[in-house]
Design a protein around this motif. Structure first.
Motif, PDB file in Angstrom:
ATOM      1  N   GLU A   1      29.586  35.580  -2.677  1.00  0.00           N
ATOM      2  CA  GLU A   1      30.071  35.363  -4.037  1.00  0.00           C
ATOM      3  C   GLU A   1      31.356  36.144  -4.323  1.00  0.00           C
ATOM      4  O   GLU A   1      32.263  35.622  -4.987  1.00  0.00           O
ATOM      5  N   LYS A   2      31.431  37.349  -3.802  1.00  0.00           N
ATOM      6  CA  LYS A   2      32.535  38.237  -4.167  1.00  0.00           C
ATOM      7  C   LYS A   2      33.791  38.021  -3.332  1.00  0.00           C
ATOM      8  O   LYS A   2      34.916  38.140  -3.841  1.00  0.00           O
ATOM      9  N   TYR A   3      33.612  37.702  -2.035  1.00  0.00           N
ATOM     10  CA  TYR A   3      34.761  37.731  -1.134  1.00  0.00           C
ATOM     11  C   TYR A   3      35.153  36.389  -0.515  1.00  0.00           C
ATOM     12  O   TYR A   3      36.319  36.218  -0.134  1.00  0.00           O
ATOM     13  N   ILE A   4      34.218  35.437  -0.362  1.00  0.00           N
ATOM     14  CA  ILE A   4      34.600  34.206   0.351  1.00  0.00           C
ATOM     15  C   ILE A   4      34.281  32.937  -0.432  1.00  0.00           C
ATOM     16  O   ILE A   4      34.349  31.837   0.130  1.00  0.00           O
ATOM     17  N   ASN A   5      33.943  33.085  -1.699  1.00  0.00           N
ATOM     18  CA  ASN A   5      33.722  31.909  -2.555  1.00  0.00           C
ATOM     19  C   ASN A   5      32.760  30.897  -1.928  1.00  0.00           C
ATOM     20  O   ASN A   5      32.998  29.683  -1.964  1.00  0.00           O
ATOM     21  N   ASP A   6      31.712  31.416  -1.321  1.00  0.00           N
ATOM     22  CA  ASP A   6      30.667  30.563  -0.733  1.00  0.00           C
ATOM     23  C   ASP A   6      31.181  29.613   0.350  1.00  0.00           C
ATOM     24  O   ASP A   6      30.650  28.513   0.547  1.00  0.00           O
ATOM     25  N   GLU A   7      32.243  30.012   1.062  1.00  0.00           N
ATOM     26  CA  GLU A   7      32.672  29.236   2.232  1.00  0.00           C
ATOM     27  C   GLU A   7      31.550  29.212   3.269  1.00  0.00           C
ATOM     28  O   GLU A   7      30.706  30.113   3.310  1.00  0.00           O
ATOM     29  N   PRO A   8      31.527  28.206   4.138  1.00  0.00           N
ATOM     30  CA  PRO A   8      30.541  28.222   5.223  1.00  0.00           C
ATOM     31  C   PRO A   8      30.777  29.414   6.149  1.00  0.00           C
ATOM     32  O   PRO A   8      31.906  29.930   6.249  1.00  0.00           O
ATOM     33  N   ILE A   9      29.726  29.848   6.786  1.00  0.00           N
ATOM     34  CA  ILE A   9      29.819  30.966   7.729  1.00  0.00           C
ATOM     35  C   ILE A   9      29.655  30.441   9.144  1.00  0.00           C
ATOM     36  O   ILE A   9      28.847  29.546   9.407  1.00  0.00           O
ATOM     37  N   MET A  10      30.456  30.992  10.054  1.00  0.00           N
ATOM     38  CA  MET A  10      30.343  30.695  11.477  1.00  0.00           C
ATOM     39  C   MET A  10      29.927  32.000  12.161  1.00  0.00           C
ATOM     40  O   MET A  10      30.727  32.929  12.276  1.00  0.00           O
ATOM     41  N   TRP A  11      28.666  32.067  12.566  1.00  0.00           N
ATOM     42  CA  TRP A  11      28.132  33.288  13.162  1.00  0.00           C
ATOM     43  C   TRP A  11      28.463  33.368  14.650  1.00  0.00           C
ATOM     44  O   TRP A  11      28.363  32.372  15.372  1.00  0.00           O
ATOM     45  N   TYR A  12      28.838  34.571  15.117  1.00  0.00           N
ATOM     46  CA  TYR A  12      28.902  34.849  16.551  1.00  0.00           C
ATOM     47  C   TYR A  12      27.902  35.981  16.804  1.00  0.00           C
ATOM     48  O   TYR A  12      27.873  36.992  16.091  1.00  0.00           O
ATOM     49  N   LEU A  13      27.025  35.802  17.768  1.00  0.00           N
ATOM     50  CA  LEU A  13      25.949  36.751  18.035  1.00  0.00           C
ATOM     51  C   LEU A  13      25.841  36.992  19.528  1.00  0.00           C
ATOM     52  O   LEU A  13      26.097  36.092  20.327  1.00  0.00           O
TER      53      LEU A  13
END
Length: 338
Positions: free
Chosen positions: A228-240
């Motif tokens: 909410e604060k930093y990416i305006n609910d953009e999708p996330i691409m996880w690297y693990l």
């Protein structure tokens, strides 16, 4: 918006050990890495914690946190790189002055990724998951590892391209030193669960899953507030990447992440090559990836250049990534959105 540090020419690197320090018999590794960096125009300042190691940590939590906080406040230090990871970095989180952190890069992987992800989630300051100090002691770096400097020198508003490596290291050969530290012998091939080519994009977040999983449910793993604060609910691409977990432990962890909401609005998940991933009965790592892909209905890419089987792409927590995987080759473009 994400805040991006910038690596300047002739930067000063602060070396501190927020997790494990270096035993006396291995001090030469730090010294040789520092010398190589100085040859390349950097200045290097090593903290006290670098040179000590006892009871699975460099020092007590308060001392480790204090040294890190001081280096982050020190105007002369431009970049912080721990010597390597370790086991107990999580002990220092409640002692970190997150509200007072300066806009400077922190670079590393393994246990260090706990600190990297916590910084980005709590402050919106980008952090870099990539090489550690010890692996910069060679006469030169391979092309994939060497990109850390270009990535960290990218200005806000610009983009940086990285590609999958040509070869990776199957095993360490400490008795046979290499000019670039790693012995890159095996052809790199990025795989997808579907077997098809993949394109995806989203805000990059991740690290070593063994340790970042322990941020779930704490003030340092508040994905909802970060979105909410930093990416305006953009999708996330996880690297693990998995350091030591068997397939069932990894599966439990991924289910926990899902139940905690960490995989909401996720575009895809990248998994690094792993020295672990041991099957339990006939439950294999590919089964784990397939189950996750089926549940989330997203692409899963694995055997990427990330983690404890080098070399590593430098992934920036908070950067907006565009990913392409085609015929076993990967391309990652990271946009430092202004």
């Amino acid at each position: 918006m994400i805040t991006y540090p910038i690596l300047k020419n002739n930067a000063t690197i602060g070396v501190t050990a927020p997790s494990s320090g270096v035993e006396e018999e291995l001090h030469e590794l730090v010294k040789s890495s520092s010398s190589r960096l100085k040859e390349r125009g950097f200045h290097v300042i090593c903290g006290e914690t670098v040179w000590t190691q006892d009871k699975a940590k460099s020092a007590e939590a308060a001392k480790r946190a204090q040294e890190f906080n001081e280096m982050m406040k020190n105007q002369e230090i431009d970049l912080i790189i721990p010597p390597w990871g370790g086991e107990l970095l999580i002990e220092i989180l409640e002692e970190i002055d997150f509200d007072k952190l300066k806009n400077k890069w922190v670079l590393g992987y393994s246990d260090t990724s706990v600190l990297l992800l916590a910084i980005t989630l709590k402050t919106g300051i980008a952090t870099a998951n990539g090489t550690n100090l010890i692996d910069l002691r060679g006469e030169y770096s391979d092309e994939t590892t060497a990109m850390w400097q270009s990535v960290l020198s990218t200005k806000a508003g610009d983009s940086i391209n990285q590609h999958s490596s040509e070869k990776y290291q199957k095993k360490w050969q400490h008795d046979n030193p290499s000019p670039c530290v790693f012995h890159l012998t095996e052809p790199t091939y990025w795989k997808t669960v579907s077997g098809k080519n993949v394109k995806a994009e989203g805000c990059l977040l991740g690290g070593c899953i063994d340790v970042i999983r322990h941020l779930i449910g704490t003030p340092y793993g508040d994905l909802k507030s970060f979105r909410e604060k930093y990416i305006n609910d953009e999708p996330i691409m996880w690297y693990l990447e998995n350091c030591e977990l068997k397939t069932t432990d990894l599966r439990r962890t991924l289910v926990q992440m899902k139940l905690a909401g960490w995989f909401e609005n996720t575009s895809c998940i990248l998994f690094g090559r792993s020295p672990a991933n041991e099957p339990v009965e006939n439950y294999t790592i590919v089964d784990v990836y397939q189950d996750l892909s089926n549940e989330l209905q997203i692409p899963i890419i694995y055997d990427v250049d990330c983690g404890h089987v080098p070399p590593q792409i430098t992934f920036v927590n908070g950067a907006y990534g565009e990913l392409e995987v085609e015929d076993g080759k990967g391309k990652v473009v990271q946009h430092f959105k202004a």
